[in-house]
Design an enzyme around this catalytic site. Structure first.
Site, short mmCIF file in Angstrom:
data_model
loop_
_atom_site.label_atom_id
_atom_site.label_comp_id
_atom_site.label_asym_id
_atom_site.label_seq_id
_atom_site.Cartn_x
_atom_site.Cartn_y
_atom_site.Cartn_z
CG LEU A 64 28.16 47.01 75.38
CD1 LEU A 64 26.72 46.57 75.17
CD2 LEU A 64 29.10 45.80 75.42
N PRO A 65 30.98 49.05 72.54
CG PRO A 65 32.54 47.65 71.51
CD PRO A 65 31.39 47.64 72.48
CB THR A 95 29.34 57.17 71.97
OG1 THR A 95 29.83 57.81 73.15
CG2 THR A 95 28.95 58.23 70.94
CE LYS A 170 30.48 61.22 73.17
NZ LYS A 170 31.57 61.51 74.07
CE LYS A 245 30.97 54.90 68.43
NZ LYS A 245 31.05 54.41 69.79
P1 NAD Z 1 36.50 49.48 74.65
O1 NAD Z 1 36.61 48.84 73.31
O2 NAD Z 1 37.73 49.66 75.47
O3 NAD Z 1 35.43 48.68 75.55
C1 NAD Z 1 34.30 48.05 75.07
C2 NAD Z 1 34.21 46.69 75.77
O4 NAD Z 1 33.00 46.05 75.40
C3 NAD Z 1 35.35 45.75 75.39
O5 NAD Z 1 36.03 45.35 76.58
C4 NAD Z 1 34.65 44.57 74.71
O6 NAD Z 1 35.25 43.32 74.98
C5 NAD Z 1 33.27 44.67 75.31
N1 NAD Z 1 32.23 44.03 74.48
C6 NAD Z 1 32.01 44.17 73.15
N2 NAD Z 1 30.94 43.44 72.78
C7 NAD Z 1 30.47 42.84 73.90
C8 NAD Z 1 29.41 41.95 74.18
N3 NAD Z 1 28.60 41.53 73.19
N4 NAD Z 1 29.24 41.52 75.45
C9 NAD Z 1 30.05 41.93 76.45
N5 NAD Z 1 31.09 42.78 76.25
C10 NAD Z 1 31.30 43.20 74.99
O7 NAD Z 1 35.78 50.88 74.40
P2 NAD Z 1 35.71 52.14 75.41
O8 NAD Z 1 36.81 53.08 75.10
O9 NAD Z 1 35.53 51.63 76.78
O10 NAD Z 1 34.37 52.85 74.87
C11 NAD Z 1 33.09 52.37 75.18
C12 NAD Z 1 32.07 53.36 74.67
O11 NAD Z 1 32.30 54.62 75.27
C13 NAD Z 1 32.12 53.59 73.15
O12 NAD Z 1 30.82 53.72 72.66
C14 NAD Z 1 32.90 54.89 73.02
O13 NAD Z 1 32.56 55.62 71.86
C15 NAD Z 1 32.43 55.63 74.26
N6 NAD Z 1 33.37 56.66 74.76
C16 NAD Z 1 34.70 56.39 74.85
C17 NAD Z 1 35.55 57.38 75.31
C18 NAD Z 1 37.04 57.12 75.40
O14 NAD Z 1 37.79 58.11 75.56
N7 NAD Z 1 37.49 55.88 75.38
C19 NAD Z 1 35.06 58.63 75.68
C20 NAD Z 1 33.68 58.86 75.63
C21 NAD Z 1 32.85 57.85 75.16
#
Ligand code: NAD
Length: 296
Positions: A64-65, A95, A170, A245
């Site tokens: 999740l975000p 994260t 992290k 972030k």
């Molecule tokens: P993203 O925004 O693409 O995905 C998050 C998903 O969660 C979205 O599809 C959203 O609709 C869903 N969501 C939000 N609230 C929700 C709820 N209450 N119930 C169900 N679904 C819900 O983000 P991401 O890039 O996939 O990142 C996810 C996590 O991974 C974050 O914490 C980010 O910091 C971490 N991260 C991302 C990366 C990257 O390169 N994208 C790398 C390492 C870590």
């Protein structure tokens, strides 16, 4: 194994797809219908609620975000702690701040669940390729149970200690990265002003004591590292917004723990400035362009 997956975004979508490829059964929920449809197309079950995704699951994974969504999806009414089957292993790979990670793990333990924080590095490319690095906090027994599942999504899986230590690893790593990217950017910007060719500085410094990953794998000045985002107009990669972030999470943790992190604070301020210029969606190495001055 039967896996419930909540959060099927840029990272969670391909991670769930790799679990399916490894032969696991995955039921997934996301607020976005398109993300649920994508999982169904990949052979999973697109669930219409958290409760439906975790029904009958042996392992529950969330991606999740940020902290508020994790607290809500686990602790809210009809959330994972209410609806996951007894004995299910809970793994949060988002994260988030260390405090939220520890408090959700505590609440899970009070309800009889073993919970791990298992944030990742490796980005969207690593998620798709199944080569993520997992930094895991939680019990030894939980880690042992999680290992075969995490191996379907990642290559390097490290047990960092008790609950919250995955998140701690992290944000410490990313604070080092944010600071070192700025240091490399300042060095290359100064070199230009002094009439020193970037390639020459790279040839010397990459073999000297200034050497670091931000320089040798991800050089923010175009040229020396062909695969780096600096050679494609700083297309992300790892966005400046994501770096910001993580730097804010590091500052929050440093304040709570009484740690001295003046360069981490400065790095957060500089990446905030970069985001304020409208470059938040660019790669974080675009900090070089701001330090060098102008849109050259
Ligand atoms: P993203 O925004 O693409 O995905 C998050 C998903 O969660 C979205 O599809 C959203 O609709 C869903 N969501 C939000 N609230 C929700 C709820 N209450 N119930 C169900 N679904 C819900 O983000 P991401 O890039 O996939 O990142 C996810 C996590 O991974 C974050 O914490 C980010 O910091 C971490 N991260 C991302 C990366 C990257 O390169 N994208 C790398 C390492 C870590």
């Amino acid at each position: 194994m039967k896996i419930g997956f909540v959060g099927l975004g840029n990272m969670g979508g391909p991670m769930a797809a790799n679990l399916l490829k490894a032969g696991h059964q995955v039921a997934g929920f996301d607020l976005a219908p398109a993300a649920r449809d994508a999982l169904a197309k990949a052979g999973g079950g697109g669930a219409t609620s958290v409760a439906a995704a975790v029904a009958g699951a042996e392992v529950v994974i969330t991606m999740l975000p940020a902290g508020p969504q994790v607290r809500q999806v686990y602790g809210g009414e009809g959330g994972i702690l209410d609806r996951a089957p007894k004995g299910a292993l809970l793994i949060d790979s988002s994260t988030i701040d260390v405090e939220s990670a520890r408090s959700v793990a505590r609440a899970a333990a009070e309800r009889g669940f073993d919970m791990l924080d298992a944030p990742v590095s490796g980005g969207v490319g690593g998620a798709a390729a199944g080569t993520l690095t997992f930094m895991v906090g939680g019990s030894e027994a939980g880690f042992a149970r999680a290992l075969p599942v995490l191996q379907a999504m990642g290559k390097t899986i490290v047990h960092a200690g008790l609950a919250g230590n995955g998140q701690a690893a992290k944000i410490c790593n990313n604070m080092i990265l944010g600071i070192s990217m700025i240091a490399v950017s300042e060095g290359f910007a100064l070199a230009e002003k002094l009439g020193l060719d970037w390639q020459k500085l790279f040839d010397i410094s990459s073999k000297s004591s200034g050497q670091c990953w931000a320089m040798t794998s991800y050089c923010p000045a175009p040229g020396p590292v062909p695969a780096a985002p600096s050679n494609r107009d700083y297309q992300a990669g790892f966005t400046a917004d994501m770096m910001l972030k993580d730097l804010k999470l590091a500052q929050q943790a440093a304040q709570a723990a009484g740690a001295t992190t003046p360069l981490g604070a400065e790095a957060a301020a500089l990446f905030q400035m970069l985001a304020n210029t409208g470059a938040g969606a660019k790669d974080f190495s675009a900090i070089f362009r701001m330090i060098r001055g102008g849109e050259r």
